[in-house]
Design an enzyme around this catalytic site. Structure first.
Site: not given
Ligand code: GLN
Length: 488
Positions: A80, A155, A179
């Site tokens: 990532k 994400s 995420s």
């Molecule tokens: N979807 C969540 C957010 O937008 C979690 C994101 C994540 O785990 N990096 O913050």
């Protein structure tokens, strides 16, 4: 046997050992696959094929000399875009870091290199890991390999989509509120978030430091266990990393631990907002465990409905502080249009950050401001403790907790991008786990009628990874969902 690019780590490790294949062959197969499908999937932001092949050659040479490093030696693993890999771009899918190249390896990357893995590629994500669909990337939108018109989750959408499309043998992602697990569920692969502190965060661009954790995406639970064994451990470069406790022989645990387990099902997770097909699917998975002799226990996590609001206070507060360093002077994009010191900061940040990141910084700054700190941030921290206590109480009765990973399957691109609140609800089943610092894994549990993957989440007590893996593995091995691949 599936085609090479859809093999598991365990299968490839075996083929390498008996001399049926080489790391160069495997790495080339993955690179060819990327060439064939990534125009459609758009999982990779960049790729250094020459460097990947050179690492594979080095692995093959070690093997020829009889000195391999173990099961990860020669396995291509893609990363990532939020984890530092030496001499590769590190952009967090943001314009803010458009021209940044990392001068060092994150600790987890160094650990994988020490195990001989071939580290390659930069995988798309929501900018600074903020989002649930990967549509917040400043560069491109990744598609779900099961339905190119749908999002892969986020994400870490690039990490999940690359796995589903056979563009890597394993990938790394990060999980602050879901995420890793949510995109894993939406793409039909395994995704796991460890106990907070088990893996070093050194070299991970911070979003919300008290929640962020690195974790693996794999085809099967055994592969996730293998990667976790390679990456766990106290790191002097991350003061929040901790010395592992309990059983850390995760791969062995898959064979040794066979249940039957006491499994909790939180009633709050099956109420409103859940897609009926997802609900039926997870209930069926729970029935399977019951049929294996597990005790299924109705439990309550009474503060669950507060997890999303608490998260969006704590996470944005930490993000506003972590992202203060990107000001065009110390780090990040510098505006060419500035004419004094103040406009240098405002223009650099205004041009460098996307809309969602700005929204979070504004929200985080607000909840930390002197008049509102007690009303929002401090209260959120107190409720966070209540959420953690809910889990502690539950784990007095049960070995692990079963829930859906995501309330819905993958949704269409653009469907939620204009409605941040509906996007935030994508993580209602994953966020409380981060707030409590617990380990959890998502395993494929079937498909909707439209052919979209669904994921089952297994949550364990802190340092309960060995049991968590064993519970998930038992389900996985009794079904063939994890072996299915999209038509690409
Ligand atoms: N979807 C969540 C957010 O937008 C979690 C994101 C994540 O785990 N990096 O913050």
């Amino acid at each position: 046997m599936p085609p090479l690019h859809y093999n598991t780590i365990a299968q490839i490790a075996h083929s390498l050992k008996v001399g049926e294949t080489t790391s160069v062959e495997v790495t080339q197969a993955v690179l060819d696959r990327i060439k064939a499908v990534d125009d459609q999937v758009q999982a990779f932001l960049s790729l250094d094929a020459v460097d990947a092949i050179a690492q594979a050659q080095a692995s093959d040479e070690r093997r020829a000399q009889g000195s391999t490093f173990g099961p990860l030696d020669g396995i291509p693993i893609a990363i990532k875009d939020t984890l530092a890999v030496k001499d590769q771009p590190l952009r967090c899918a943001s314009k803010m870091l458009e021209s940044y190249t990392s001068p060092f390896d994150a600790t987890c990357i160094r650990q994988l290199r020490d195990a001989g893995a071939v580290i390659f590629g930069r995988l798309n994500m929501d900018e600074f890991a903020m989002g649930s669909s990967t549509e917040n990337s400043a560069y491109q939108t990744t598609s779900n390999p099961w339905d190119l018109g749908s999002i892969p989750g986020g994400s870490s959408g690039g990490s999940a989509a690359a796995m589903a499309a056979g563009e890597a043998i394993a990938t790394l992602g990060t999980d602050t509120g879901g995420s890793i697990r949510q995109p894993a569920a939406l793409c039909g692969v395994v995704g796991m978030k460890p106990t907070y502190g088990l893996i070093s965060r050194y070299g991970l661009v911070a979003f919300a430091s008290s929640l962020d954790q690195v974790g693996p995406f794999t085809r099967c639970v055994e592969d996730a266990a293998l990667l976790m064994e390679a990456m766990l451990g106290k790191d002097v470069l991350d003061s929040t990393s901790i010395r592992p406790q309990g059983d850390t022989h995760y791969v062995q645990a898959l064979q040794k631990k066979k249940g039957p387990w006491k499994l909790g099902v939180p009633r709050e997770f099956f109420g409103k907002g859940i897609d009926p097909e997802v609900k039926a699917n997870i209930e069926k998975a729970i029935e399977w465990y019951r049929s294996q002799g597990c005790a299924i226990i109705d439990i309550s996590l009474p503060h669950s409905d507060l997890a999303v609001p608490v998260y969006y206070i704590v996470a944005t507060a930490e993000a506003s502080s972590n992202l203060a360093r990107f000001d065009g002077v110390r780090y990040g994009h510098r505006s060419a249009a500035a004419d004094d010191a103040v406009s240098l900061f405002t223009k650099s940040r205004g041009e460098g950050f996307g809309e969602e990141v700005k929204r979070r910084i504004i929200l985080g700054t607000y909840v930390l401001s002197s008049g509102y700190y007690d009303a929002y941030y401090l209260r959120a921290q107190k409720v966070r403790t209540l959420i953690r206590n809910d889990f502690e109480n539950a784990f007095e009765q049960v070995d692990a907790i079963l829930t859906p990973t995501s309330p819905t399957p993958a949704f269409k691109r653009g469907e939620r991008s204009d409605d941040p609140l509906s996007m935030y609800l994508s993580d209602i089943y994953t966020i409380s786990v981060n707030l409590a610092g617990l380990p959890a894994i998502s395993v494929p549990s079937g498909f909707t009628k439209a052919g979209l993957p669904i994921g089952l989440q297994v949550i364990a007590p802190a340092f309960g990874e060995a049991d968590m893996f064993a519970v998930a593995h038992a389900f996985e091995q009794a079904h063939d969902y994890y072996q299915q691949t999209p038509k690409l």
